[in-house]
Design a protein around this motif. Sequence first.
Motif, PDB file in Angstrom:
ATOM      1  N   MET A  31       0.853  -1.179   0.000  1.00 28.27           N
ATOM      2  CA  MET A  31       0.000   0.000   0.000  1.00 28.27           C
ATOM      3  C   MET A  31       0.893   1.234   0.000  1.00 28.27           C
ATOM      4  O   MET A  31       1.895   1.276   0.707  1.00 28.27           O
ATOM      5  CB  MET A  31      -0.910   0.015   1.237  1.00 28.27           C
TER       6      MET A  31
ATOM      7  N   TYR B  84      -7.749   3.105   5.620  1.00 29.35           N
ATOM      8  CA  TYR B  84      -6.422   2.493   5.733  1.00 29.35           C
ATOM      9  C   TYR B  84      -6.403   1.368   6.763  1.00 29.35           C
ATOM     10  O   TYR B  84      -6.087   0.207   6.445  1.00 29.35           O
ATOM     11  CB  TYR B  84      -5.381   3.561   6.086  1.00 29.35           C
TER      12      TYR B  84
ATOM     13  N   VAL C  90       3.659  -1.242   3.700  1.00 31.01           N
ATOM     14  CA  VAL C  90       2.988   0.056   3.704  1.00 31.01           C
ATOM     15  C   VAL C  90       4.060   1.129   3.631  1.00 31.01           C
ATOM     16  O   VAL C  90       4.961   1.176   4.475  1.00 31.01           O
ATOM     17  CB  VAL C  90       2.139   0.264   4.968  1.00 31.01           C
TER      18      VAL C  90
ATOM     19  N   THR D  53      -0.699   4.316  12.485  1.00 29.37           N
ATOM     20  CA  THR D  53      -1.005   2.890  12.607  1.00 29.37           C
ATOM     21  C   THR D  53      -1.053   2.470  14.067  1.00 29.37           C
ATOM     22  O   THR D  53      -1.973   1.753  14.500  1.00 29.37           O
ATOM     23  CB  THR D  53       0.042   2.057  11.857  1.00 29.37           C
TER      24      THR D  53
ATOM     25  N   ALA E 181       0.792  -5.445   8.958  1.00 27.22           N
ATOM     26  CA  ALA E 181       1.361  -4.347   8.169  1.00 27.22           C
ATOM     27  C   ALA E 181       2.842  -4.186   8.469  1.00 27.22           C
ATOM     28  O   ALA E 181       3.261  -4.186   9.634  1.00 27.22           O
ATOM     29  CB  ALA E 181       0.623  -3.048   8.472  1.00 27.22           C
TER      30      ALA E 181
ATOM     31  N   VAL F 224       5.125  -1.385   8.130  1.00 29.68           N
ATOM     32  CA  VAL F 224       4.975   0.050   7.884  1.00 29.68           C
ATOM     33  C   VAL F 224       6.343   0.726   7.776  1.00 29.68           C
ATOM     34  O   VAL F 224       7.197   0.567   8.657  1.00 29.68           O
ATOM     35  CB  VAL F 224       4.149   0.714   8.997  1.00 29.68           C
TER      36      VAL F 224
END
Length: 367
Positions: free
Chosen positions: A111, A124, A143, A177, A204, A206
């Motif tokens: 993403m 999200y 991400v 997040t 995720a 990130v």
Amino acid sequence: MCDHHDDRPAGGTACGAVSRRFALRGGLAAAALAGGLDVSGGRALAASAPSGADAELITLGTLAGPVSTANRTGISSALHVRGRTYLVDCGLGSLHQFSRAGLALDSLAAMFVTHLHADHVADYFNYFLIGGSGIRHDRKVRVCGPGPAGGLPDAFWHGPAETVGDGDPTPGIAELTRRCAEAYAYSANIFQRSSRAPAPQDLADVHEIALPEVGASFRNTAPDMDPFPVWEDDEVRVSAVLVPHYDVFPSFAYRFDLAGGRSVVFSGDTRKHDNVARLAAGCDVLVHESVYVKAIPPGRNPNPDYWRLSHTFPEEVGQIATAAGARHVVLSHISPGDVPDDRWRAAVGSTYRGPVTVAADLQRFPL
């Protein structure tokens, strides 16, 4: 590139290194272009499975702003490449549209968030909180998005402005997040106990995008710059530039170079800027935002400079596409959402000679 870049999910490769697959398949794409492969159209479907093309762009949601309309949902786009899906922004309704497009959550590879305005990230965390059961648990979803802004701009009315939040008032995607995970802790904890669901944040991987040394800051949001690498796997190579979206920082445009030789550029939210033209040089598809300011009701925003400093007018989109040599313009993140398509096309077409498509939700463009 993304910070901690070497700590990447399976299938990722170092930024800037062109994989053998990119080199081998580029010739096939060049041959397809020479043969006149059509990317000027697209088809809008109420709900469908992927078209069967090796690669396609899907405009999941096409509306600018936080409120959906009867025909348009929040901004979100997907590139589906040989069974992997790469998501760009996830506005209101994105997760629902992802499913309506026939995309499987276990195909979600990465993403990319352009900036942290709510209309670009409203869904999200839902991908991990609500859609987490469908995401593969043996590898995390990459991400990539903005880091902390580092400061807040002055209010346009030159007076005090309320500041929300007890901690850092300008958190980046990593802190966003973490805070979402805390806010939804009860739901996550209950699901863990009833069905062994994974913690949503654990799905995720990130990474906040590290900026090159160009003097950028929340007071100098988009200095002139060359594109820089963000991430790469064996299907796509992603690069970015900073773009000026009024007082938002960082705000990115992204370019995806596919292993088959095709390229798609997403402007993000931006006023007209040469950084976008540099990023989009020679691209096959330029997905660009636009505001038809003459159709916006007076008083919709009390700041008289907002539209000019935040967004790109359609004639300016054409100028950017012409300067870049883009082969096809796809308008998305448009406002107002009810301006007739022929008016958009005429305005862009006044400064650009290539094909122009005013994207609809769930429209598919084979690449």
